[in-house]
Design a protein around this motif. Structure first.
Motif, PDB file in Angstrom:
ATOM      1  N   LYS A  55       8.826   2.434   3.645  1.00 55.97           N
ATOM      2  CA  LYS A  55       8.898   3.028   3.669  1.00 55.97           C
ATOM      3  C   LYS A  55       7.763   3.889   3.031  1.00 55.97           C
ATOM      4  CE  LYS A  55      13.770   3.173   3.348  1.00 55.97           C
ATOM      5  NZ  LYS A  55      14.727   3.913   2.721  1.00 55.97           N
ATOM      6  N   ARG A  56       6.427   3.283   4.429  1.00 56.66           N
ATOM      7  CA  ARG A  56       5.352   4.343   4.658  1.00 56.66           C
ATOM      8  C   ARG A  56       4.327   4.184   5.577  1.00 56.66           C
ATOM      9  NH1 ARG A  56       1.092   0.524   3.252  1.00 56.66           N
ATOM     10  NH2 ARG A  56       1.334  -1.593   2.095  1.00 56.66           N
ATOM     11  N   ALA A  57       3.503   4.327   5.597  1.00 63.17           N
ATOM     12  CA  ALA A  57       1.853   4.779   6.547  1.00 63.17           C
ATOM     13  C   ALA A  57       1.316   3.113   6.540  1.00 63.17           C
ATOM     14  CB  ALA A  57       1.062   5.561   7.030  1.00 63.17           C
ATOM     15  N   HIS A  66       0.381  -8.557   7.694  1.00 61.76           N
ATOM     16  CA  HIS A  66       1.274  -8.896   6.599  1.00 61.76           C
ATOM     17  C   HIS A  66       1.380  -7.027   5.840  1.00 61.76           C
ATOM     18  CE1 HIS A  66       1.898 -13.028   5.973  1.00 61.76           C
ATOM     19  NE2 HIS A  66       1.195 -13.160   6.431  1.00 61.76           N
ATOM     20  N   GLU A  67       0.655  -6.386   5.853  1.00 60.95           N
ATOM     21  CA  GLU A  67       0.398  -4.996   5.718  1.00 60.95           C
ATOM     22  C   GLU A  67       1.884  -4.181   6.562  1.00 60.95           C
ATOM     23  OE1 GLU A  67      -0.467  -1.054   4.706  1.00 60.95           O
ATOM     24  OE2 GLU A  67      -0.626  -3.088   3.906  1.00 60.95           O
TER      25      GLU A  67
END
Length: 260
Positions: A252-254, A243-244
């Protein structure tokens, strides 16, 4: 915070940025494997699988040699270089959950070659050599080499290596697909650590699941393979990390992995 395992000095385990570098540290003996080394390698692999801050392991040898195989002097004195359930060097029969890369300089001979084959990926210097000289002494590789090598390279090439006892050059091993990445002499560890660093950015549960599924579905037909895969995949798909990963993609992130 992860801490290094270094109980005997014969095996060094150094964690850094999610990667555990495991070094067989007997350079004067060409990193020959005795009982103490097997115990040290097994302890390091336990640390790799148990520590949530670690995602990938790199196995290498000190002093420009991966491993010359069994310590014959130690064996003559009654030292057994295998462990119950773990095999030769504490690794050839072990079930290591996380990805493991062999970084090979110099020789990987006999049991040393089998230890490299027990890893998931092999990085090797162009000058490295792999070999099973056992037939020259009336023996055969008994810790996975006989069946793992033909799984990695063409069958008749594997037979040539087994039957002649002559070494396989790293350049040829790379050509046949045994070596995942070839590098300049002296650069195998750095190259393997760079590869491990890229792998460690990915979801730890996904890496473990991929490794497990690949192992248990070898040789199965599609129907049987899907059946074996299903439980592992279903557990992964409902995990917090899955889910993460989806949220991180949408935002749009790590991703920030938690291993659960």
């Amino acid at each position: 915070m992860s801490t290094a395992i270094d109980t005997t000095k014969l095996v060094l385990a150094e964690p850094h940025d999610g990667v555990l570098t495991i070094t067989i540290n007997r350079p004067e003996q060409k990193n020959a494997i005795n009982h103490a080394v097997a115990v040290g390698v097994a302890a390091a692999l336990d640390q790799l699988d148990a520590d949530p801050e670690l995602s990938v392991g790199v196995l290498t040898g000190a002093g420009g040699t991966f491993s010359a195989g069994m310590d014959l002097k130690g064996f003559a004195q009654g030292q057994i270089p295998t462990l119950p359930g773990r095999g030769f060097g504490g690794i050839t029969r072990a079930e290591v959950r996380k990805p493991l890369i062999a970084a090979v300089e110099g020789w990987a001979l006999g049991g040393g070659f089998e230890m490299a084959l027990a890893c998931d990926l092999i990085v090797a210097a162009e000058s490295a050599k792999f070999g099973f000289p056992e037939v020259k002494w009336g023996l055969v590789p008994g810790e996975g080499g006989l069946f793992r090598l033909p799984e990695r390279i063409p069958y008749h090439v594997a037979l040539r290596v087994m039957f002649t006892g002559e070494p396989l050059a790293a350049t040829d091993a790379e050509h046949y697909g045994l070596v995942s990445e070839l590098c300049a002499p002296g650069a195998a560890l750095r190259t393997a650590q760079e590869m491990a660093g890229k792998i460690s950015l990915n979801g730890p549960l996904a890496l473990a699941a991929a490794k497990r599924i690949l192992r248990i579905t070898q040789g199965l037909d599609d129907r049987a393979a899907f059946e074996r895969q299903q439980e592992i995949y279903s557990t992964l798909a409902t995990s917090e990390d899955a889910h993460e990963g989806a949220r991180a993609f949408a935002e749009k992130r790590a991703p920030v992995w938690h291993g659960r």
